[in-house]
Enzyme design. Structure first.
Site, PDB file in Angstrom:
ATOM      1  N   HIS A  68      43.454  40.251  41.043  1.00  0.00           N
ATOM      2  CA  HIS A  68      42.002  40.114  41.167  1.00  0.00           C
ATOM      3  C   HIS A  68      41.237  41.017  40.211  1.00  0.00           C
ATOM      4  CE1 HIS A  68      42.176  43.559  44.132  1.00  0.00           C
ATOM      5  NE2 HIS A  68      41.018  43.829  43.566  1.00  0.00           N
ATOM      6  N   ASP A 120      48.774  38.803  45.071  1.00  0.00           N
ATOM      7  CA  ASP A 120      47.789  39.512  44.246  1.00  0.00           C
ATOM      8  C   ASP A 120      48.487  40.486  43.296  1.00  0.00           C
ATOM      9  OD1 ASP A 120      45.431  40.521  43.244  1.00  0.00           O
ATOM     10  OD2 ASP A 120      44.911  41.674  45.034  1.00  0.00           O
ATOM     11  N   SER A 219      41.846  49.281  42.943  1.00  0.00           N
ATOM     12  CA  SER A 219      42.594  48.031  42.835  1.00  0.00           C
ATOM     13  C   SER A 219      43.620  48.076  41.722  1.00  0.00           C
ATOM     14  CB  SER A 219      41.640  46.867  42.557  1.00  0.00           C
ATOM     15  OG  SER A 219      41.011  46.431  43.715  1.00  0.00           O
ATOM     16  N   GLY A 220      44.789  47.535  42.002  1.00  0.00           N
ATOM     17  CA  GLY A 220      45.838  47.481  41.002  1.00  0.00           C
ATOM     18  C   GLY A 220      46.691  48.724  40.936  1.00  0.00           C
TER      19      GLY A 220
END
Length: 262
Positions: A68, A120, A219-220
Site C-alpha cells: 500500500h 500487503d 508502513s512497510g
C-alpha cells in the site's frame, strides 16, 4: 481501514513528516543496517529526506515494504513517484549520511487487495547493490513458531512518538508481543478499520493496555523476531490504543513469492 502510511500528497509539505513508532526507544541504522527509509522528496519535502514509509533490505539490491506504500489511499490507484528512493544508513533523516539509492523497479504481490489489505507486500529493486552483510534474513514459507501468542517481536520506524503529531527525525524501535489470531479477529471483526484475516495477517502489541505500536508512516517497516523478518507494518485502528493492536503482513504466507523476486 487505517493504513499505517504517510499523509496524502495533497497535505504533505516540506514541514509535514510522516508518523512512526509509539512507546519506543531510539535505535540506530548502525546496529540495524537493514532498516531503510522509502522516500520521495518531490512529494514529501526535504525536512525528513522525503521519508513516507519504511522497508527492509533482504538482499543487496532488494527491499521488502508494504504494497500500500505504492498506492494512493484516496483513489486506490498505483502512484508513480519518479524520484522514489531508498535511504540506507541514515538514522537521522534530518542529516545526510548514508546513501539515497534510486528504485529502478517495483513488484507488488499479485493477490494484494487494497480494499481488504490482504497480501500487503511489495519488493523494490535498487539501482546500486548494498553490502551483503547488511541484509536481514526472512522467515521461512509456512513458518508458524514466530507468530505464537506472546512471542517477543520488535518493530522499527521513524516519526510520531505519541500518536499526537510529535515528529522526531531519528529512528525508533519498540518491542511488542504477538497477539493470538482469535483475539485479533475479535478486535477487528468488522468496521471502518477493516477485518482481520489470520491467513495473511498477524497482530502484535499490548492488546489490553495499548501504549506500544507502529503508526502512520511506519508502513512497510519490519517486524523482527529472533533476527528474522517475519512481518511488515500494514494497518490498524488508531495508534497504540487498547483493544486495537497493530496489524502486520504475515510474511511467512508469501515468503516464497517474495524470494522469487530476489
Amino acid at each position: 481501514m487505517v493504513l499505517f502510511a504517510a499523509l496524502p500528497a495533497a497535505l504533505a509539505t516540506p514541514a509535514t513528516p510522516a508518523a512512526a513508532i509509539v512507546g519506543g526507544v531510539r535505535a540506530s541504522t548502525t546496529d540495524h543496517p537493514w532498516m531503510v527509509a522509502v522516500a520521495s522528496r518531490s512529494v514529501y519535502g526535504d525536512s525528513r529526506s522525503g521519508q513516507f514509509c519504511g522497508g527492509t533490505l533482504v538482499s543487496p539490491t532488494k527491499v521488502v515494504t508494504a504494497a500500500h506504500c505504492l498506492y494512493d489511499e484516496t483513489t486506490g490507484e498505483r502512484v508513480n513517484r519518479p524520484d522514489l528512493d531508498v535511504i540506507v544508513g541514515r538514522t537521522d533523516l534530518a542529516g545526510s549520511v548514508g546513501q539515497e539509492v534510486p528504485v529502478v523497479s517495483t513488484w507488488v504481490d499479485p493477490d494484494y487487495a487494497m480494499s481488504t489489505n490482504e497480501w500487503d507486500v511489495a519488493v523494490l529493486t535498487l539501482a546500486e547493490p548494498q553490502d551483503p552483510s547488511s541484509v536481514l534474513p526472512m522467515v521461512a514459507q509456512g513458518a508458524t513458531a514466530p507468530y505464537a501468542a506472546g512471542t517477543a517481536a520488535t518493530v522499527f520506524g521513524w516519526g510520531d512518538l505519541r500518536g499526537n503529531g510529535t515528529y522526531p527525525t531519528t529512528l525508533h524501535q519498540v518491542q511488542v508481543p504477538m497477539v493470538a489470531d482469535s483475539t485479533c479477529a475479535a478486535d477487528y471483526h468488522s468496521g471502518p478499520s477493516g477485518s482481520y484475516d489470520g491467513r495473511t495477517m498477524v497482530c502484535a502489541g499490548l492488546q489490553s493496555l495499548g501504549g506500544r505500536d507502529a503508526c502512520q508512516g511506519d508502513s512497510g517497516g519490519p517486524l523482527v523476531v529472533a533476527g528474522r523478518l517475519v512481518g511488515v507494518v500494514s494497518w490498524g485502528e488508531g495508534c497504540a490504543e487498547p483493544g486495537h493492536p497493530g496489524v502486520y503482513t504475515r510474511l511467512a504466507a508469501m515468503a516464497d513469492a517474495v524470494r522469487g523476486q530476489l
